[in-house]
Design a protein around this motif. Structure first.
Motif, PDB file in Angstrom:
ATOM      1  N   ALA A  22      -6.976   2.825   3.683  1.00 64.64           N
ATOM      2  CA  ALA A  22      -6.634   1.559   3.024  1.00 64.64           C
ATOM      3  C   ALA A  22      -7.331   0.391   3.710  1.00 64.64           C
ATOM      4  O   ALA A  22      -7.882  -0.496   3.049  1.00 64.64           O
ATOM      5  CB  ALA A  22      -5.125   1.364   3.045  1.00 64.64           C
ATOM      6  N   ASP A  41      -0.096   6.029   1.153  1.00 61.45           N
ATOM      7  CA  ASP A  41      -1.527   6.003   1.424  1.00 61.45           C
ATOM      8  C   ASP A  41      -1.798   6.365   2.874  1.00 61.45           C
ATOM      9  O   ASP A  41      -0.885   6.513   3.687  1.00 61.45           O
ATOM     10  CB  ASP A  41      -2.054   4.592   1.108  1.00 61.45           C
ATOM     11  CG  ASP A  41      -3.500   4.619   0.678  1.00 61.45           C
ATOM     12  OD1 ASP A  41      -4.119   5.695   0.752  1.00 61.45           O
ATOM     13  OD2 ASP A  41      -4.005   3.566   0.260  1.00 61.45           O
ATOM     14  N   ASP A  50       0.865  -1.176   0.000  1.00 63.80           N
ATOM     15  CA  ASP A  50       0.000   0.000   0.000  1.00 63.80           C
ATOM     16  C   ASP A  50       0.902   1.226   0.000  1.00 63.80           C
ATOM     17  O   ASP A  50       1.595   1.504   0.972  1.00 63.80           O
ATOM     18  CB  ASP A  50      -0.895  -0.021   1.245  1.00 63.80           C
ATOM     19  CG  ASP A  50      -1.869   1.134   1.252  1.00 63.80           C
ATOM     20  OD1 ASP A  50      -2.251   1.584   0.165  1.00 63.80           O
ATOM     21  OD2 ASP A  50      -2.227   1.590   2.352  1.00 63.80           O
TER      22      ASP A  50
END
Lengths: 152, 176
Positions: free
Chosen positions: B106, B101, B98
């Motif tokens: 997320a 972010d 990820d």
């Protein structure tokens, strides 16, 4: 009043230019010069027609930070460039290396120049011949007479 | 003598062909230099539990996908359902990173849309990403049992890509 308005309007237009991206501080001016040279020659992969110095993309920010870190650690320009090429390929270079795949890129302009010169030379020679038809013996006689008249 | 007048036409056609080729190329497809090279290692905090780590070393000896994504990237939302399909119906091991972010965002996305990943590393400041030469999201890498990158794709995964490129390669690599 209108002038004042115009003035503020122009000032507002300049704001994006003032909003420069992060500024890195170097103790050594030589390092700073190297950093500037590097971000000038390295290309941003997101906005592909900009170098790292011009681009405000987040990836360019990351790449600038990495360049800064490497330069301030005292790594050579070659090391920084090798690091980037290892990850992103020759694509990051605005000054691509000379290889078989880039040979045409480097030699191409010279080939075109040579072809141009050859065409030009051929053209001039041809025109020169056309302009000077051989003089007949009658004409030569006339020229001689005219010249003699002038001298006397 | 007539042939002379065909020269400009010839040059024009040549130029048109080159420009045509140039127009059909996708400038976003930067050829990856990492294909067939050892996959860079990473160790990142787990998205779900910051105390735990997600490390590439845990997957050595396996065929796995690395998918770089972020909730800020529209294409990632688009490919998400297909990732779910790959993970649950095709039995692919997908590790996520990820990237850049917000952790809460997320986690929320994975809760709502389902989680196709065996593990997700959290990389808010591109510490691992740079080593992989990632320049956009989503980006997907296929890593073989020997730990080499065998395939890479920038942009969303699609059923066509899977059928034509990825699946045959995965089959082959798993068989090795």
């Amino acid at each position: 009043m209108k002038r004042l308005l115009l003035f503020f309007l122009l000032m507002a237009m300049m704001l994006p230019a003032v909003a420069r991206v992060e500024a890195y501080h170097f103790d050594d001016p030589a390092m700073e010069a190297r950093y500037k040279q590097l971000i000038d020659e390295l290309r941003c992969l997101v906005c592909q027609n900009q170098n790292l110095a011009d681009s405000n993309a987040e990836l360019a920010q990351d790449m600038r930070r990495l360049t800064y870190e490497m330069v301030s650690k005292g790594e050579s320009n070659e090391a920084v460039i090798a690091f980037m090429v290892q990850r992103y390929g020759d694509f990051v270079l605005y000054r691509p290396p000379f290889r078989t795949s880039t040979a045409l890129l480097w030699i191409g302009p010279f080939i075109i120049l040579a072809v141009g010169v050859l065409v030009l030379v051929a053209f001039i020679r041809k025109r020169g011949k056309e302009r000077m038809p051989a003089m007949g013996s009658q004409d030569q006689e006339r020229v001689r007479r005219l010249l003699e008249d002038k001298e006397t | 003598m007539k042939a002379r007048y065909l020269i400009p036409l010839g040059i024009f056609i040549l130029l048109a062909v080159f420009l045509g080729i140039g127009l059909t190329l996708n400038p976003r497809e930067v050829p990856s230099v990492l294909i067939d090279k050892p996959a860079p290692r990473f160790t990142l905090p787990d998205l779900m539990d910051p105390e735990r780590k997600v490390s590439s070393a845990s997957y050595s000896g396996e065929v796995w996908l690395l998918n770089v994504w972020g909730t800020w990237c529209p294409e990632c939302w688009k490919e998400h359902s297909f990732l779910m399909h790959l993970a649950h119906n095709e039995g692919l091991k997908i590790v996520g990173i990820d990237w850049r972010d917000d952790r809460a965002e997320a986690i929320k996305m994975l809760r709502e849309q389902g989680n196709p990943f065996v593990a997700v590393g959290f990389d808010p400041d591109s510490s691992a990403i740079m080593d992989w030469g990632v320049y956009g999201a989503p980006e997907t890498f296929l890593i073989d049992k020997a730990g080499n990158i065998r395939w890479k794709h920038t942009g969303a995964l699609t059923p066509i890509l899977w059928q034509e490129q990825l699946q045959p390669l995965v089959m082959q690599l798993k068989g090795q």
